[in-house]
Scaffold this active site. Sequence first.
Site: not given
Length: 388
Positions: A37, A67, A147
């Site tokens: 993402h 992911d 992230s």
Amino acid sequence: REYFENYFGTYEKEKIATPLGSGVIIDPEGYIVTNEHVTSVASKLMVSLSDGSQYEAQVISSDPEMDLAVMKVEAGKPLPYVHLGTSRDLMIGETVVALGNPLGFENSVTTGVLSAVNRTITVPGKYGEIKYEGLLQTDALINPGNSGGPLVNIEGELIGINTAIVATAQGIGFAIPVDKVREALVKLFNFQEINKVWLGLQVKEPPGGGVVVEEVEEKSPAQKAGLQAEDVVMALDDRRTADVLEFEKYLLKKNAGDGLTVLVNRKGKEKTFRVTLEKVPIPPVEKLAMEKLGLEVQAFTSEIAQKLGFDWLSGGVLVSGVEAGSPAGEAGIEPGMVIISLGDYKVSSLEEMARLLDRAKGGNRVDVGLAWMDRWGAHRGYARLRAR
């Protein structure tokens, strides 16, 4: 708008600024692991290292469901990298360290403990809600921008990739365990899919490591050289292969026409074979696209990109027609859209699309990455189909 959201996920305009995120270098040649993402909404990616140097990065492959994404930078020199640890022997309460760029604050470090393992959470994603299983839980502070960054143990070994937080709570963050990351990387480093190079070996990794030939493809370069099933691959070009990940990663350096020396152990005896790599055989894309998805496709040239307003998009395949009632038609794909990925891999040409579609069997799920224009602007999204 509702029509597109039903099939392609959240409606979103093209962003101008590169999103902030983190990543971790796993190889001196510049391969970087991050969250999918982080990369999926950017048309251009710039990587800033801890020494202040910056490089443009290219996405090699990605897995939206896990992911995870792999990028590569060309630094012209070996880069410092993290060693992959293991998540098999983690202990609740042991010290962990999260690194990254939370809220844009570069090179931040937070410490905490491993709070739990095998956690399951559900978060919003491109296909609706995504269920993550087997995650590590930590109270090391993880904020937006972390992230894709590394979670390491006190030895500095990678034990996870930071991926999610609970926005309504404090001290609850999650990471993908490194053993799951390693499994995903074997697929994401698939040299045949990325470099279109044909060796013709299907390999497996037995318990304890190593690389064993599971199958030799008919009329492949490997078969021509004399390699056989059950051969144990010990080295490629004098470079030892400890596991399947090292095997796949090394072969990313190769191109069609290159030579490859393969050292194997066959029934207790070492044998050396010289293989000349070939280009992956390419089936006709027009036939595959129509038979499997119900699509008519054509080359996406720079002239077409300019004419249709896709000057911000680099590469892809143009949808020129859709068969009514086909998998593509049922998913809402329309003429004028541009296919930019299939499954985990980018699609930049008809040749790449043909190669990827050739591997899709009837009934297999095919995730199609798309770009399209409408009165609201430029968008990216995904459609999930079943090949027929």
